[in-house]
Every structure is written in structure tokens, then in C-alpha cells.
Design a protein around this motif. Structure first.
Motif, PDB file in Angstrom:
ATOM      1  N   GLY A  77     112.117 -38.772  11.344  1.00 18.55           N
ATOM      2  CA  GLY A  77     111.984 -39.567  12.068  1.00 18.55           C
ATOM      3  C   GLY A  77     111.324 -39.992  13.018  1.00 18.55           C
ATOM      4  N   GLY A  78     111.188 -38.859  13.689  1.00 21.70           N
ATOM      5  CA  GLY A  78     110.358 -38.114  14.851  1.00 21.70           C
ATOM      6  C   GLY A  78     108.326 -38.450  14.952  1.00 21.70           C
ATOM      7  N   VAL A  79     108.354 -37.950  13.264  1.00 23.90           N
ATOM      8  CA  VAL A  79     106.970 -38.349  13.353  1.00 23.90           C
ATOM      9  C   VAL A  79     106.477 -39.114  12.505  1.00 23.90           C
ATOM     10  N   VAL A  80     107.696 -40.234  11.808  1.00 24.57           N
ATOM     11  CA  VAL A  80     107.644 -41.796  11.881  1.00 24.57           C
ATOM     12  C   VAL A  80     107.546 -42.633  12.367  1.00 24.57           C
ATOM     13  N   ASN A  81     108.159 -42.384  13.957  1.00 25.66           N
ATOM     14  CA  ASN A  81     108.202 -43.241  15.142  1.00 25.66           C
ATOM     15  C   ASN A  81     106.952 -42.790  15.482  1.00 25.66           C
ATOM     16  N   GLY A  82     106.596 -41.848  15.639  1.00 27.76           N
ATOM     17  CA  GLY A  82     105.222 -41.620  16.409  1.00 27.76           C
ATOM     18  C   GLY A  82     104.062 -42.323  15.792  1.00 27.76           C
ATOM     19  N   ALA A  83     104.219 -41.961  14.349  1.00 23.78           N
ATOM     20  CA  ALA A  83     103.046 -43.041  13.742  1.00 23.78           C
ATOM     21  C   ALA A  83     102.809 -44.497  14.079  1.00 23.78           C
ATOM     22  N   ILE A  84     104.495 -45.125  14.024  1.00 28.86           N
ATOM     23  CA  ILE A  84     104.561 -46.061  13.982  1.00 28.86           C
ATOM     24  C   ILE A  84     103.876 -46.715  15.718  1.00 28.86           C
TER      25      ILE A  84
END
Length: 168
Positions: free
Chosen positions: A11-18
Motif C-alpha cells: 500500500g505504501g509503494v502504491v500510494n507513493g507512486a500515485i
């Protein structure tokens, strides 16, 4: 049940990318982006300014989403304990979300002030600024998810509540 940071990494990686992608629009056309400015108020876009505004909004939204998903998982995995967990949206989950978002907001404001005091007005490229916003979103996600889950399943116990007659 143990709450683990590794469970929040995706979730952290996805939110960071978004949020990094969204930040490209904030920094579009800028050759360099100031990390912060030595002013109380300004209308210029800064890395710390974007990070601070990200903490509260993203913190509340993520906490509410995390709490709803986590409670749904608890109902499936531990149905016998769900009656012991306060799942009221307005009286329990919203205050948890606001509390964690406000705490992160305070930490990020303090970090921005410390950065400005000791590093001064430093500018970075727009690509670095986007990367930093993505990193901040990653950190916010991890902190909010872990703290929200802990707030739902861990209860504070008043040791004196049931033993007051013994004290008299």
C-alpha cells in the motif's frame, strides 16, 4: 494478532507512486523547487508545503479506508472477538483517523521547521521533488495503516476502574 509494517509495504509503494505522479503536475514547468521558504506564509509551491498538505488529507482518507478493510478482515478471521471491537464509524473510527492525521501533520510541520532552520532555503530539481513527495506518501501510508490497526485492536485498560472499592 500482530500488526506488522511489512503488511503495509505494498500500500505504501502504491500510494507513493500515485502521489508522486500527482506531484508531477504541481511541479510541472519548474526547473527547481524549493524544499521550503523562510517565511510563515507564501504562495510558492514547496516540497515541504506539498508534504504537509498531503499528511492530513491522505492521513484521514487512508485511516478510514484501512479501518473499514481491517474490520471486515477481523469479522471474517475472528468473528468471536468482533463484539469486543468498537466498529462505530462516527464515534470511534473518525476520531482515530483525525488523531493519526493530526499527529502526522504535527510531525511534518515540525520537520519542515527544523529543515528550514538548519538547512535553509534549498532547491531541488522537480524530479527529486516528485521523488520526495512519493517517499513522504509512502511513509504516511505505513504510519497511518499500522497506527490505525493498532488503535482498533488494542484497548487501554484502566487498572483502577474495577478495583476502586479496594482502595477505599
Amino acid at each position: 494478532m500482530d500488526i506488522k509494517v511489512k503488511d503495509s509495504l505494498v500500500g505504501g509503494v502504491v500510494n507513493g507512486a500515485i502521489n508522486g505522479y500527482i506531484a508531477t503536475y504541481h511541479f510541472k514547468g519548474m526547473d527547481s523547487v524549493p524544499m521550503s521558504l523562510n517565511l510563515i506564509t507564501n504562495s510558492e509551491v514547496t516540497v515541504w508545503g506539498q508534504a504537509i498538505s498531503l499528511t492530513f488529507g491522505l492521513g484521514v482518507i487512508l485511516s478510514l479506508i484501512t479501518s473499514m478493510i481491517f474490520i471486515h478482515q477481523l469479522k471474517k478471521s475472528y468473528p468471536e472477538y468482533i463484539k469486543n471491537i468498537n466498529t462505530s464509524f462516527w464515534s470511534h473510527l473518525v476520531p482515530i483517523a483525525i488523531m493519526h492525521a493530526a499527529a502526522l501533520f504535527g510531525w511534518f510541520v515540525a520537520l519542515a521547521v527544523i529543515w528550514t532552520k538548519y538547512a535553509g532555503e534549498v532547491s531541488v530539481s522537480s524530479a527529486v521533488a516528485v521523488g520526495l513527495i512519493g517517499l513522504f506518501a509512502f511513509i504516511i501510508t505505513i504510519a497511518v495503516e499500522v497506527r490505525t490497526k493498532e488503535s482498533i485492536i488494542y484497548k487501554k485498560v484502566n487498572l483502577l476502574k474495577n478495583n476502586t472499592s479496594e482502595l477505599a
